[in-house]
Design an enzyme around this catalytic site. Structure first.
Site, short mmCIF file in Angstrom:
data_model
loop_
_atom_site.label_atom_id
_atom_site.label_comp_id
_atom_site.label_asym_id
_atom_site.label_seq_id
_atom_site.Cartn_x
_atom_site.Cartn_y
_atom_site.Cartn_z
N LYS A 1 0.85 -1.20 0.00
CA LYS A 1 0.00 0.00 0.00
C LYS A 1 0.88 1.24 0.00
O LYS A 1 1.92 1.28 0.68
CB LYS A 1 -0.88 -0.04 1.24
CG LYS A 1 -1.92 1.06 1.36
CD LYS A 1 -2.78 0.82 2.61
CE LYS A 1 -3.85 1.90 2.75
NZ LYS A 1 -4.63 1.71 3.98
N SER B 1 -9.46 1.92 3.44
CA SER B 1 -8.63 2.66 2.53
C SER B 1 -7.65 1.79 1.74
O SER B 1 -7.06 2.27 0.77
CB SER B 1 -7.84 3.73 3.28
OG SER B 1 -7.06 3.15 4.26
N SER C 1 -9.52 -0.46 7.64
CA SER C 1 -9.04 -0.32 6.26
C SER C 1 -8.41 -1.55 5.64
O SER C 1 -8.08 -1.51 4.46
CB SER C 1 -8.05 0.83 6.19
OG SER C 1 -8.73 2.04 6.44
#
Lengths: 545, 442
Positions: free
Chosen positions: A118, A193, A217
């Site tokens: 990420k 997210s 997330s």
């Protein structure tokens, strides 16, 4: 534990349409045990890869080519990546692994495993933007500890995935750069997210990926994308190199297509780090030692395990399709021998407002360093305050600005006691209520989200509705507990349905139990195929070994 | 640098130093303290916040005892310490000469500091300056800092207010920055006191506003730097990246037991030895001098004599050569030997002074030098008598003049005898016998 010995065969979980799943398992040749316990190769892509490479059935280069091809084909549809590694570099790493194997040299346990990271996790040789314009083009001078540990074990980083800016959001729509689509239905969000990381594993663009979880997330996108997401206990994994959103809530988490893979990945990155004063010195057990293969399981392998279904999570406000998927999962657990009961956590609904106050407050502070002065995008200006204002006004998206404003307000003189301090007190109540529930129960279960993936744009202009979707996940962060989300069923939507994830919550530092239970649940769950049609539709080599 | 993903880690040394300092300043230690974020934007603050301690500092409620310098009237004072807390340093701003640009040096950002806040107990510039000097002594004695203001190892800001006699409420306080030495602390405060007093006397006390002023060394005055409109809201909240600091009583005790004798204790001990206040302040206030003095005493030297030698000849030598007492080659043991040699009469005081300079510059032993240069005092009356006879016989004219009434010529004869004896003649004996011979008594 071997009942028959057969030469390994590569079971493909493809091409299987709809909701059937092959039930045969293959046992490793005893000539080359890969793990200490006997473990069927196809229950873990990582172990399967290792087996293939060491037995020279597949080369790392071939494996890498197959993933990169699939990435290339699926990426225009789903847009998971903000940065993809140079294929030549990636293939060179794969080649190095093959060379070592040829020379009978040792390779790390993650050798040849393609990992996506990420983009709020720092990687020294690649841009790390946090999904924000303010860090456009920023290249960190160091790797996050979690990344370093993966690389040391031989993993190949295939790229940086899309996210909601600085981790703030539940859809990846708040990324400054692009919106990621859900591989199950390209008109829907992958969750957030860590949407890019979840979708990337779901689309089999990589084997496993790292995300971050502050309020859900990792878990919510795992549920939306039909993959496994593992959130460790706060302090289990070093936060060094994770761009801070809310320091007391942030953790780095793992995505995989199986529980075993997330367990192996978590084990690789866990452990004390002297660079993170909040990382725990507690010993890291081998999460993977809990795995047993399905055909050797007793008929009720989880006999006596006390499971608490959190009543407040199957009340009104939860999609009926999700509710029945969870009820189905609960029934499955009972079949495995679990003792199920309903548990009520009276403080449950307080979690959402407490979370948003605490997370916004901490983020308003953590994002103060992004001022355009030392790195990132700088607005041109002659005067100091104008420089700060312009750089931040232009660099931050509206969701981030909103949370900074909320957080600044909650911390300001005259309001600190009413908001921040009070939220911390609520947090203590929530932590205590979870601890009490986990004293009575081995694990707690709930949905990971009140619905399956919704349409892109649906909640964009209704932030409160978007925040409300976090209700299932935020309490776990407030309490600092570990949780596993794994796909347990489907609801209507998309071409073949939309996946729904079951959340399993454990006591602090009890990831071992989560992985054990999750693995058994997964391996005994029949009738579901959790590979999105997109992957078969684009054709190419079978993604699963 | 405040890079994305970077985290702070506590430097354990600063805890040790904080406990040492808290104990030395007679504070109450907080066995459980924590860190907080103090938030504001400034180019020398890379994270946009400073890690500090807000409501639970590591030490509170202490005091220092000190003695004011005699040249300023002397006197004992006791000043309260409100708190000692740990915080991180910001970077350093360097402004260009013409003000066109400023540069930020972040090398020291994140380095831990100890901040000591005093009670508003001082009443004059010299009291504050001496307080600062005492803190410098204490940190040097503890070995936690070299306390050099010029290097920025010790930094000082002051807050000054005045109020009419009889009023219990304090007046508006003004902060003064840019104080780089004890004397500027002294002068800046005195200046500010008179500035405020003047405004009061002119009926313009409302012109005294809460602000920050800069001390201008050249102009010897304070000027407005920035006006503070009310207090800043730093939005303090507990630092989530650093765990609580928990001190065990065992840890505190072990540090307490390892503390050296501090300046105040040393001063009181020297006072008890019978030394004058002037001696006490000179000897105790410099850690190195005190150590030297104590070492000389423990080699058996007489207290007063040792004090005199150190404060007199040795201090003069150090001043001339610009050396510290650690640089001189005369060891405390040899100083004690020198004192003993003079006291016992082995050598004369004059010889003592001569060999002192050699010992200071080149080292060596007293005994060695005495032997090498044959410096032992001549105290045999017969031998002295012989020398006197010789000198007298060689100077008949002067003898006649002396016997004719010029008694001052005794000095001339004495000098000649001294020269003949190469300075070794015992002066007292010399003069006694000389007088007898000159007067024809022997």
């Amino acid at each position: 534990m071997l009942s028959t010995i057969q030469p390994p065969r590569y079971l493909s979980r493809f091409p299987l349409r709809g909701r059937t799943k092959s039930r045969s398992f293959h046992i490793l040749s005893s000539a080359q045990p890969v793990t200490k316990t006997c473990f069927a190769a196809d229950q873990s892509q990582i172990l399967s890869i290792r087996d293939s490479l060491l037995n020279r059935h597949l080369s790392a280069v071939e494996l890498t080519h197959s993933y990169l091809d699939r990435l290339k084909q699926t990426e225009p549809h789903i847009n998971c990546f903000l940065h993809v590694s140079d294929p030549d570099k990636v293939l060179k790493q794969a080649q190095d692994i093959d060379d070592k194997i040829k020379r009978n040299e040792e390779v790390g346990p993650l050798a040849g495993v393609l990992v996506a990271i990420k983009d709020n996790i720092c990687t020294a040789d690649m841009p790390s933007t946090g999904g924000s314009y303010i860090l456009e083009g920023y290249r960190p001078p160091f790797d996050a500890t979690a990344v370093k540990r993966l690389k040391d074990l031989g993993a190949i980083v295939v790229g940086k995935t899309n996210l909601d800016e600085f981790g703030m959001g539940s859809t990846t729509e708040a990324s400054a750069f692009k919106v990621t689509a859900n591989p199950w239905d390209l008109s829907r969000v992958p969750g957030g997210s860590s949407g890019g990381s979840a979708a990337s594993v779901s689309a089999r663009q990589c084997v496993v990926s790292l995300g971050s979880d502050t309020g859900g997330s990792v878990r919510q996108p795992a549920s939306f994308c039909g993959v496994v997401g593992l959130k460790p206990t706060y302090g289990r994994v070093s936060r060094f190199g994770l761009m801070a959103y809310a320091s007391s809530l942030d953790v780095i988490g793992c995505f995989g297509s199986s529980v075993a893979d997330t367990g192996i990945l978590l084990h690789a990155i866990s452990g004390h780090d002297s660079l993170d004063a909040t990382s725990s010195k507690r010993e890291v057990p081998d999460f993977t030692s809990q795995f047993t293969y399905a055909s050797s399981l007793k008929s009720r392998p989880l006999e006596g395990l006390r499971v608490g279904l959190i009543r407040e999570t199957v009340d009104a406000g939860v999609d009926s399709g999700v509710k029945s998927a969870i009820e189905g999962a609960a029934a499955h657990l009972e079949q495995l021998g679990c003792v199920l009961k309903e548990v009520s956590l009276l403080s449950f609904s307080l979690g959402l407002p407490a979370y948003y106050i605490l997370a916004s407050s901490e983020s308003s502070s953590n994002l103060s360093r992004y001022d355009g002065v030392r790195y990132g995008n700088q607005a041109s200006s002659d005067e100091l305050n104008a420089l700060y204002e312009e750089s931040r006004a232009k660099g931050f998206g509206s969701e981030v600005k909103m949370r900074i404003l909320m957080g600044t307000y909650a911390l300001s003189a005259g309001y600190y006691d009413a908001y921040y301090k009070r939220a911390q007190q609520v947090r203590t109540i929530i932590r205590k209520s979870f601890k009490a529930a986990l004293d009575e129960n081995d694990i707690l279960i709930s949905p990971a989200a009140p619905s399956a993936a919704y349409k892109i744009g649906e909640k964009k202009n209704d932030p409160l509705a978007m925040y409300a979707g976090d209700i299932m996940t935020v309490n776990v962060n407030l309490a600092g507990l570990p949780a596993l989300v794994l796909p347990c069923g489907f609801v209507e939507g998309g071409a073949v349905g939309l996946p729904v994830g079951l959340q399993i919550i454990g006591a602090a530092f009890d990831e071992e139990k989560l992985v054990k239970v999750g693995h058994i649940f997964e391996q005994t769950l029949e009738g579901y195929n959790f590979v999105p049609p997109l992957v078969t539709d684009v054709g190419g080599a079978s993604p699963e070994l | 640098m405040g890079l994305p993903g970077a985290l702070p880690v506590l430097n354990s040394k600063v805890i040790e130093f904080a406990v040492k300092l808290g104990l030395a300043l007679n504070c109450k230690l907080s066995l459980n303290s924590k860190f907080d974020r103090k938030q504001y934007f400034y180019p020398d603050l890379p994270k946009g916040y400073q890690i500090s301690q807000f409501d639970i500092p590591i030490a509170t409620g202490g005091y220092v005892d000190l003695d004011l310098p005699l040249e300023f009237g002397g006197g004992h004072r006791k000043f309260g310490i409100t708190r000692v807390h740990i915080e991180e340093d910001a970077g350093k701003l360097l402004h260009s000469g013409n003000g066109d640009y400023s540069q930020v040096d972040l090398n020291r950002a994140g380095v831990p500091l100890l901040e000591i806040v005093s009670e508003p107990d001082m009443r004059t510039g010299i009291e504050a300056a001496e307080y600062a000097a005492e803190l410098q002594r204490v940190v040097r004695y503890l070995g936690i800092s070299n306390g050099n203001m010029q290097e920025g190892s010790l930094r000082c800001d002051v807050n000054v207010s005045i109020r009419p006699v009889g009023q219990s409420e304090f007046g508006t306080k003004v902060e003064i920055k840019n104080l780089n030495s004890f004397s500027s602390i002294n002068r800046a405060i005195d200046f500010e006191i008179s500035r405020q007093a003047l405004l009061h006397s002119q009926g313009q006390s409302d012109q005294i506003v809460q602000e920050t002023r800069l001390w201008e060394e050249g102009a010897q005055k304070t000027v407005t730097m920035r006006k503070k409109e009310g207090l800043s809201d730093y939005r303090y909240f507990p630092e989530p990246d650093l765990p609580e600091v928990i001190l065990t009583p065992e840890y505190v005790d072990s540090i307490s037991n390892s503390l050296p004798e501090l300046p105040e204790a040393k001063r009181r001990r020297y006072e008890k030895m019978g030394l004058s206040m002037q001696d006490v302040l000179f000897l105790a206030n410099d850690m190195n001098v005190a150590e030297y003095f104590d070492a000389t005493l423990s080699s058996g030297a007489d207290i007063k004599l040792a004090a005199n030698w150190i404060m007199g000849d040795i201090a003069a030598y150090m001043k001339n050569e610009k050396l510290s007492i650690n640089d001189i080659k005369l060891t405390p043991q040899e100083l004690a030997e020198l004192i003993a040699s003079i006291k016992s009469g082995t050598i004369s005081g004059k010889i003592g002074k001569e060999i002192l300079s050699e010992l200071l510059a080149k080292g060596g032993t007293v005994k060695g030098l005495i032997e090498e240069k044959d410096l032992i005092q001549i105290a045999d009356p017969v031998e002295i008598g012989k020398m006197i006879d010789k000198v007298i016989s060689e100077n008949p004219k002067q003898l006649e003049q002396y016997r004719g009434g010029k008694t001052k010529l005794q000095g001339f004869f004495a000098g000649q005898v001294m020269k003949l004896s190469k300075g070794k003649a015992n002066p007292g004996l010399l003069n006694k016998i000389l007088l007898e011979k000159l007067n024809g008594q022997s």
